[in-house]
Design a protein around this motif. Structure first.
Motif, PDB file in Angstrom:
ATOM      1  N   ILE A 205     -33.952 -35.714  -9.525  1.00 43.91           N
ATOM      2  CA  ILE A 205     -32.615 -34.869  -9.531  1.00 43.91           C
ATOM      3  C   ILE A 205     -31.760 -35.808 -10.060  1.00 43.91           C
ATOM      4  N   LEU A 206     -31.562 -36.998  -9.740  1.00 42.66           N
ATOM      5  CA  LEU A 206     -30.499 -37.935 -10.067  1.00 42.66           C
ATOM      6  C   LEU A 206     -30.680 -38.338 -11.430  1.00 42.66           C
ATOM      7  N   LEU A 207     -32.214 -38.742 -11.709  1.00 40.97           N
ATOM      8  CA  LEU A 207     -32.385 -39.022 -13.094  1.00 40.97           C
ATOM      9  C   LEU A 207     -32.312 -37.762 -14.085  1.00 40.97           C
ATOM     10  N   ALA A 208     -32.614 -36.827 -13.579  1.00 35.87           N
ATOM     11  CA  ALA A 208     -32.051 -35.660 -14.446  1.00 35.87           C
ATOM     12  C   ALA A 208     -30.624 -35.441 -14.763  1.00 35.87           C
ATOM     13  N   GLY A 209     -29.978 -35.640 -13.966  1.00 39.15           N
ATOM     14  CA  GLY A 209     -28.434 -35.598 -14.039  1.00 39.15           C
ATOM     15  C   GLY A 209     -28.035 -36.917 -14.891  1.00 39.15           C
ATOM     16  N   ILE A 210     -28.552 -38.029 -14.982  1.00 39.40           N
ATOM     17  CA  ILE A 210     -28.019 -39.108 -15.914  1.00 39.40           C
ATOM     18  C   ILE A 210     -28.435 -38.484 -17.298  1.00 39.40           C
ATOM     19  N   VAL A 211     -29.764 -38.100 -17.372  1.00 36.44           N
ATOM     20  CA  VAL A 211     -30.071 -37.747 -18.744  1.00 36.44           C
ATOM     21  C   VAL A 211     -29.311 -36.786 -19.419  1.00 36.44           C
ATOM     22  N   LEU A 212     -28.798 -35.543 -18.438  1.00 31.92           N
ATOM     23  CA  LEU A 212     -28.080 -34.649 -19.016  1.00 31.92           C
ATOM     24  C   LEU A 212     -26.612 -35.136 -19.250  1.00 31.92           C
ATOM     25  N   VAL A 213     -26.226 -36.193 -18.537  1.00 31.62           N
ATOM     26  CA  VAL A 213     -24.658 -36.837 -18.958  1.00 31.62           C
ATOM     27  C   VAL A 213     -24.849 -37.541 -20.172  1.00 31.62           C
ATOM     28  N   VAL A 214     -26.188 -38.400 -20.372  1.00 34.74           N
ATOM     29  CA  VAL A 214     -26.143 -39.000 -21.531  1.00 34.74           C
ATOM     30  C   VAL A 214     -26.327 -38.156 -22.753  1.00 34.74           C
ATOM     31  N   ALA A 215     -26.979 -37.172 -22.583  1.00 32.91           N
ATOM     32  CA  ALA A 215     -27.280 -36.089 -23.599  1.00 32.91           C
ATOM     33  C   ALA A 215     -25.819 -35.425 -24.123  1.00 32.91           C
ATOM     34  N   PHE A 216     -25.050 -35.044 -23.136  1.00 35.30           N
ATOM     35  CA  PHE A 216     -23.616 -34.707 -23.326  1.00 35.30           C
ATOM     36  C   PHE A 216     -22.766 -35.719 -24.152  1.00 35.30           C
TER      37      PHE A 216
END
Length: 182
Positions: A10-21
């Motif tokens: 979940i933390l890794l998915a959140g980081i990926v979403l932040v980077v994508a944003f």
């Protein structure tokens, strides 16, 4: 342990979403288009001004509308022919300049500041020797300056009198020491 793995996903998915944003925000947003200047000319207003301009261009000039007085075209060029013939007669009738006069004069071009045009001008004024220039007084320089036109002031500025004295005396060493190579 399974729970810690899920929490890491979940933390890794959140980081990926932040980077994508962030990537979308930096590169993906629409960039403002630069302001374009609009150029207008005569044709931008429509066909009426262009038609008016063509009418002005195609119209005959005012000079073409004026009729010349009678007899103008019949004698054209006669004055030029007569003037050329008269000039030839004057040249043939005038005596040739004596080559001895040029041979007796000095080379005024050796004086610094006297070029070919100035040399010819001085010769036409009757100045052909260093001795003549060496004998000039301030009044003589003023009289000559009045006749030199665009070269006025050169005699004093370039110190012609002193140069002519040294050249007339034949003291080349003193001349070169003060004014440079002859």
């Amino acid at each position: 342990m399974l729970q810690s793995l899920e929490s890491k996903q979940i933390l890794l998915a959140g980081i990926v979403l932040v980077v994508a944003f962030v990537v979308w925000w930096v590169w993906g947003r629409s960039k403002p288009t630069p302001n374009k200047r609009e150029y207008t000319d005569v044709l931008s207003e429509g066909a009426a001004p262009a038609a008016r301009n063509n009418a002005l261009i195609d119209a005959p000039s005012a000079a073409a509308l004026v009729t010349p007085p009678p007899g103008v075209g019949t004698m054209a060029g006669v004055g030029e022919v007569v003037a050329a013939a008269a000039a030839e007669e004057i040249i043939e009738a005038s005596p040739a300049p004596a080559p001895a006069a040029e041979a007796t004069g000095d080379d005024l071009g050796r004086i610094k500041g006297v070029g070919p045009k100035l040399k010819a001008l001085l010769t036409s004024l009757g100045i052909t020797t260093y001795a003549q220039i060496a004998a000039w007084t301030d009044e003589d320089i003023a009289k000559i300056d009045a006749q030199l036109g665009t070269f006025a002031g050169r005699a004093k500025r370039d110190n012609w009198v002193e140069q002519a004295k040294l050249l007339a005396s034949g003291d080349t060493a003193a001349y070169e020491a003060k004014f440079g190579k002859v």
